[in-house]
Enzyme design. Structure first.
Site, PDB file in Angstrom:
ATOM      1  N   PRO A  63       0.791  -1.241   0.000  1.00 14.69           N
ATOM      2  CA  PRO A  63       0.000   0.000   0.000  1.00 14.69           C
ATOM      3  C   PRO A  63       0.825   1.293   0.000  1.00 14.69           C
ATOM      4  O   PRO A  63       0.262   2.370  -0.197  1.00 14.69           O
ATOM      5  CB  PRO A  63      -0.811  -0.081   1.310  1.00 14.69           C
ATOM      6  CG  PRO A  63      -0.638  -1.441   1.839  1.00 14.69           C
ATOM      7  CD  PRO A  63       0.610  -1.995   1.250  1.00 14.69           C
ATOM      8  N   GLU A  64       2.122   1.207   0.254  1.00 17.24           N
ATOM      9  CA  GLU A  64       2.904   2.452   0.356  1.00 17.24           C
ATOM     10  C   GLU A  64       2.959   3.186  -0.973  1.00 17.24           C
ATOM     11  O   GLU A  64       3.044   2.580  -2.030  1.00 17.24           O
ATOM     12  CB  GLU A  64       4.339   2.164   0.833  1.00 17.24           C
ATOM     13  CG  GLU A  64       4.437   1.497   2.181  1.00 17.24           C
ATOM     14  CD  GLU A  64       3.865   2.321   3.329  1.00 17.24           C
ATOM     15  OE1 GLU A  64       3.514   3.498   3.131  1.00 17.24           O
ATOM     16  OE2 GLU A  64       3.751   1.757   4.435  1.00 17.24           O
ATOM     17  N   GLY A  65       2.961   4.502  -0.874  1.00 13.81           N
ATOM     18  CA  GLY A  65       2.969   5.335  -2.079  1.00 13.81           C
ATOM     19  C   GLY A  65       4.371   5.612  -2.600  1.00 13.81           C
ATOM     20  O   GLY A  65       5.372   5.203  -1.995  1.00 13.81           O
ATOM     21  N   PHE A  66       4.408   6.353  -3.687  1.00 12.71           N
ATOM     22  CA  PHE A  66       5.647   6.610  -4.419  1.00 12.71           C
ATOM     23  C   PHE A  66       6.719   7.287  -3.554  1.00 12.71           C
ATOM     24  O   PHE A  66       7.885   6.913  -3.577  1.00 12.71           O
ATOM     25  CB  PHE A  66       5.313   7.509  -5.614  1.00 12.71           C
ATOM     26  CG  PHE A  66       6.440   7.715  -6.565  1.00 12.71           C
ATOM     27  CD1 PHE A  66       6.734   6.756  -7.516  1.00 12.71           C
ATOM     28  CD2 PHE A  66       7.211   8.869  -6.526  1.00 12.71           C
ATOM     29  CE1 PHE A  66       7.781   6.945  -8.411  1.00 12.71           C
ATOM     30  CE2 PHE A  66       8.251   9.068  -7.411  1.00 12.71           C
ATOM     31  CZ  PHE A  66       8.538   8.102  -8.358  1.00 12.71           C
ATOM     32  N   ASN A  67       6.302   8.276  -2.776  1.00 14.25           N
ATOM     33  CA  ASN A  67       7.311   9.101  -2.107  1.00 14.25           C
ATOM     34  C   ASN A  67       7.867   8.480  -0.829  1.00 14.25           C
ATOM     35  O   ASN A  67       8.982   8.813  -0.429  1.00 14.25           O
ATOM     36  CB  ASN A  67       6.766  10.512  -1.873  1.00 14.25           C
ATOM     37  CG  ASN A  67       6.724  11.263  -3.198  1.00 14.25           C
ATOM     38  OD1 ASN A  67       7.762  11.584  -3.765  1.00 14.25           O
ATOM     39  ND2 ASN A  67       5.529  11.492  -3.719  1.00 14.25           N
ATOM     40  N   HIS A 301       0.934  22.505  -2.519  1.00 20.52           N
ATOM     41  CA  HIS A 301       0.612  21.089  -2.737  1.00 20.52           C
ATOM     42  C   HIS A 301      -0.657  20.811  -1.939  1.00 20.52           C
ATOM     43  O   HIS A 301      -0.638  20.758  -0.702  1.00 20.52           O
ATOM     44  CB  HIS A 301       1.741  20.153  -2.281  1.00 20.52           C
ATOM     45  CG  HIS A 301       1.313  18.716  -2.349  1.00 20.52           C
ATOM     46  ND1 HIS A 301       1.527  17.805  -1.342  1.00 20.52           N
ATOM     47  CD2 HIS A 301       0.629  18.041  -3.318  1.00 20.52           C
ATOM     48  CE1 HIS A 301       1.004  16.638  -1.690  1.00 20.52           C
ATOM     49  NE2 HIS A 301       0.442  16.757  -2.876  1.00 20.52           N
ATOM     50  N   THR A 399       4.211  12.802   2.285  1.00 21.89           N
ATOM     51  CA  THR A 399       5.591  12.578   1.830  1.00 21.89           C
ATOM     52  C   THR A 399       5.826  13.249   0.477  1.00 21.89           C
ATOM     53  O   THR A 399       6.963  13.576   0.138  1.00 21.89           O
ATOM     54  CB  THR A 399       5.912  11.068   1.727  1.00 21.89           C
ATOM     55  OG1 THR A 399       4.905  10.433   0.945  1.00 21.89           O
ATOM     56  CG2 THR A 399       5.971  10.415   3.083  1.00 21.89           C
ATOM     57  N   PHE A 400       4.740  13.478  -0.278  1.00 24.35           N
ATOM     58  CA  PHE A 400       4.843  14.214  -1.545  1.00 24.35           C
ATOM     59  C   PHE A 400       5.376  15.625  -1.253  1.00 24.35           C
ATOM     60  O   PHE A 400       6.278  16.123  -1.927  1.00 24.35           O
ATOM     61  CB  PHE A 400       3.446  14.281  -2.184  1.00 24.35           C
ATOM     62  CG  PHE A 400       3.390  14.824  -3.581  1.00 24.35           C
ATOM     63  CD1 PHE A 400       3.215  13.977  -4.664  1.00 24.35           C
ATOM     64  CD2 PHE A 400       3.460  16.188  -3.825  1.00 24.35           C
ATOM     65  CE1 PHE A 400       3.127  14.481  -5.958  1.00 24.35           C
ATOM     66  CE2 PHE A 400       3.371  16.700  -5.106  1.00 24.35           C
ATOM     67  CZ  PHE A 400       3.211  15.845  -6.179  1.00 24.35           C
TER      68      PHE A 400
HETATM   69  O1  GFB Z   1       3.535   9.951  -2.867  1.00 22.26           O
HETATM   70  P1  GFB Z   1       2.694   9.563  -1.761  1.00 22.26           P
HETATM   71  O2  GFB Z   1       3.155   8.442  -0.957  1.00 22.26           O
HETATM   72  O3  GFB Z   1       2.428  10.801  -0.833  1.00 22.26           O
HETATM   73  O4  GFB Z   1       1.278   9.179  -2.348  1.00 22.26           O
HETATM   74  P2  GFB Z   1       1.578  10.975   0.506  1.00 22.26           P
HETATM   75  C1  GFB Z   1       0.445  10.086  -2.949  1.00 22.26           C
HETATM   76  C2  GFB Z   1       0.339   9.852  -4.448  1.00 22.26           C
HETATM   77  O5  GFB Z   1      -0.847  10.519  -4.894  1.00 22.26           O
HETATM   78  C3  GFB Z   1       1.495  10.437  -5.240  1.00 22.26           C
HETATM   79  C4  GFB Z   1      -0.588  11.229  -6.062  1.00 22.26           C
HETATM   80  O6  GFB Z   1       2.584   9.596  -5.402  1.00 22.26           O
HETATM   81  C5  GFB Z   1       0.789  10.775  -6.559  1.00 22.26           C
HETATM   82  O7  GFB Z   1       0.645   9.619  -7.349  1.00 22.26           O
HETATM   83  N1  GFB Z   1      -0.519  12.659  -5.746  1.00 22.26           N
HETATM   84  C6  GFB Z   1      -0.554  13.248  -4.533  1.00 22.26           C
HETATM   85  C7  GFB Z   1      -0.407  13.628  -6.659  1.00 22.26           C
HETATM   86  N2  GFB Z   1      -0.454  14.582  -4.648  1.00 22.26           N
HETATM   87  C8  GFB Z   1      -0.365  14.844  -5.968  1.00 22.26           C
HETATM   88  C9  GFB Z   1      -0.233  16.041  -6.723  1.00 22.26           C
HETATM   89  O8  GFB Z   1      -0.155  17.140  -6.197  1.00 22.26           O
HETATM   90  N3  GFB Z   1      -0.148  15.915  -8.055  1.00 22.26           N
HETATM   91  C10 GFB Z   1      -0.190  14.701  -8.675  1.00 22.26           C
HETATM   92  N4  GFB Z   1      -0.101  14.652 -10.003  1.00 22.26           N
HETATM   93  N5  GFB Z   1      -0.335  13.541  -8.005  1.00 22.26           N
HETATM   94  C11 GFB Z   1       0.625   8.709   1.503  1.00 22.26           C
HETATM   95  C12 GFB Z   1       0.173   7.487   0.748  1.00 22.26           C
HETATM   96  O9  GFB Z   1       0.546   9.773   0.598  1.00 22.26           O
HETATM   97  O10 GFB Z   1      -0.241   8.969   2.559  1.00 22.26           O
HETATM   98  C13 GFB Z   1      -0.173   6.313   1.610  1.00 22.26           C
HETATM   99  O11 GFB Z   1       1.205   7.057  -0.074  1.00 22.26           O
HETATM  100  C14 GFB Z   1      -1.130   6.732   2.694  1.00 22.26           C
HETATM  101  O12 GFB Z   1      -0.762   5.317   0.834  1.00 22.26           O
HETATM  102  C15 GFB Z   1      -0.557   7.913   3.435  1.00 22.26           C
HETATM  103  O13 GFB Z   1      -2.362   7.055   2.086  1.00 22.26           O
HETATM  104  C16 GFB Z   1      -1.513   8.403   4.470  1.00 22.26           C
HETATM  105  O14 GFB Z   1       2.448  10.877   1.693  1.00 22.26           O
HETATM  106  O15 GFB Z   1       0.859  12.257   0.269  1.00 22.26           O
END
Ligand code: GFB
Length: 439
Positions: A63-67, A301, A399-400
């Site tokens: 479930p972990e996201g990209f960042n 953001h 983390t984004f």
């Molecule tokens: O990167 P990430 O782990 O950050 O996951 P968080 C959020 C994903 O949502 C990004 C999309 O990798 C993008 O695919 N996304 C978020 C966005 N913000 C943007 C944006 O401003 N522009 C675009 N184009 N895409 C974590 C999640 O999110 O938060 C976990 O990975 C969990 O699963 C946790 O939900 C609570 O740290 O924001």
């Protein structure tokens, strides 16, 4: 005459040695096994004989996201860099895919994507010996992993109340995504490749820093080792020199930087020269800096989707977000807002209407760019645009947002322009922690 020729050869020989040492510094920042065999400065570890290459594969909690995955990479890259002192180890980068947030159905395949789609892999290699999975498969072929270690937390992790570094093979806490076949090998998730198998799968209870894995890898003779749930292992040291080297090496792929640069020039009146953010192309030559100006726009953001229910107290309504952003824009004398967001287009339009006295823009990719770079690439383009803005406001605990803050810290923006967040609706909040480069 003979003496002169001998002298000439001696000079040539010395020049050649100097040239080789310059080349190796340029191409290989980490300490390699060949350097240690030649008596190079690889530290106190014992010097190994030259052996066939060995590979570490890894994966992260699905479930972990990209960042967050980017952060886990840094931990593993630090390990791989340190392992080079012990043998010819390489880190095989887990292909990107099946990420919950990548929901576009019309951009083609969004799994088994190489790191080179998102990152500058030669730049990563200046920090640690890494390779994309497709490079591994074309050069080394073997898909039978000798040992898989599934990391898990100790059941009694904090019972004693004291910090203790430890690891050990234990019964598995949860059902594993690997199953034994009649011939004794294991099949499993393996990044969606059905030709990968493992000879052995075991659970490794783990508490502490990633470099503890060196102990395990020193003992095994296995050539192909996989660490699953690598996120359980912590950074060796958060925020030290090595951490920031690893972070600096994570330059984005040039094709994504180009798209972001064009957008900044055409839509935001921003360029590296005018904004004072010209950087050396080679991160190893990048020095700590300060006083960076940034482009004439503010970036927010605005994380929505799962944050709306998962962190409802910390994420503002659109009306509240607009109010907070208006105050900041007025205070900064800026009339342009760039919005990076995962919000649906209707919410963006609503924000535009709420801030109609300002120019409010988002990045709208062509279908060609969407197909080429997928959801992951588009998100990076937005991160690059945000990291070049005069002022950045993020979302609490995203983390984004954190990765944008790190990028700005490397580029030398002031902490006041970087470590900001939106507050929840009708609540006052503290600014986020400032993770600064302090050496
Ligand atoms: O990167 P990430 O782990 O950050 O996951 P968080 C959020 C994903 O949502 C990004 C999309 O990798 C993008 O695919 N996304 C978020 C966005 N913000 C943007 C944006 O401003 N522009 C675009 N184009 N895409 C974590 C999640 O999110 O938060 C976990 O990975 C969990 O699963 C946790 O939900 C609570 O740290 O924001």
């Amino acid at each position: 005459m003979v003496k002169r020729i001998t002298e000439l050869y001696q000079h040539l020989f010395i020049l050649m040695l100097l040239w080789i040492s310059v080349l190796s510094e340029e191409t290989e920042e980490f300490c390699s096994v060949s350097a240690s065999n030649e008596g190079g400065s690889c530290g106190e570890e014992s010097k190994p004989a030259i052996l066939p290459p060995r590979f570490i594969f890894y994966d992260v909690n699905p479930p972990e996201g990209f960042n967050l995955r980017r952060d886990v990479y840094m931990r593993m890259a630090v390990l791989a860099r340190k392992l080079k002192k012990l043998g010819d180890w390489y880190l095989v980068l887990p292909p990107w895919g099946r990420i919950y947030h990548w929901q576009s159905a019309d951009v083609g395949k969004q799994h088994q994507l190489p790191w080179s789609l998102f990152f500058d892999v030669p730049s990563l290699r200046k920090f640690a010996p890494v390779m994309d999975m497709n490079e591994y498969l074309s050069e080394h072929k073997s898909t039978e992993i000798d040992e898989v270690y599934v990391l898990q937390h100790y059941k009694d992790d904090w019972e004693s109340g004291k910090w203790e570094e430890k690891y050990g093979i234990e019964p598995c806490n949860e059902k594993l995504p690997y199953s034994a076949t009649p011939d004794g090998s294991y099949t499993g998730r393996f990044w969606g490749y059905n030709n990968f198998t493992a000879k052995q799968v075991r659970c490794l209870s783990f508490h502490g820093h990633v470099s503890q894995l060196k102990g395990l890898l020193k003992k095994t003779k296995a050539r192909l080792v996989m660490v699953d749930h690598a996120e359980v292992a912590l950074h060796d040291s958060f925020g030290d020199k090595l951490y920031w080297k690893a972070r600096r090496s994570m330059r984005f792929a040039k094709h994504l930087v180009e798209v972001a640069t064009d957008f900044r020039r055409n839509r935001l009146n921003s360029s590296d020269e005018a904004d004072g953010v010209v950087r050396p192309t080679d991160w190893t030559k990048e020095k700590p800096r300060s006083g960076t100006l940034g482009g004439p726009y503010m970036c927010v953001h605005l994380r929505r989707k799962d944050f709306l229910w998962g962190r409802s107290k910390e994420v503002p309504s659109l009306e509240s977000a607009a109010e907070q952003l208006r105050d900041m824009l007025l205070e900064l004398y800026l009339d342009t807002l760039f919005v990076a967001t995962d919000a649906p287009v209707e919410e963006f339009i609503q924000l535009q209407l709420l801030l109609s006295e300002f120019t409010v823009v988002r990045y709208e990719p062509s279908q060609e760019v969407r197909l080429d770079y997928k959801d992951g690439g588009l998100a990076i383009i937005e991160q690059i645009i945000c990291s070049h803005s005069r002022h950045f406001v993020g979302t609490h605990e995203s983390t984004f947002s954190f990765r944008i803050q790190e990028e700005r810290e490397i580029m030398g923006f002031s902490p006041e322009s970087t470590f900001n967040r939106l507050c929840g609706t009708a609540v006052k909040c503290e600014p986020p922690s400032k993770w600064r480069i302090v050496f």
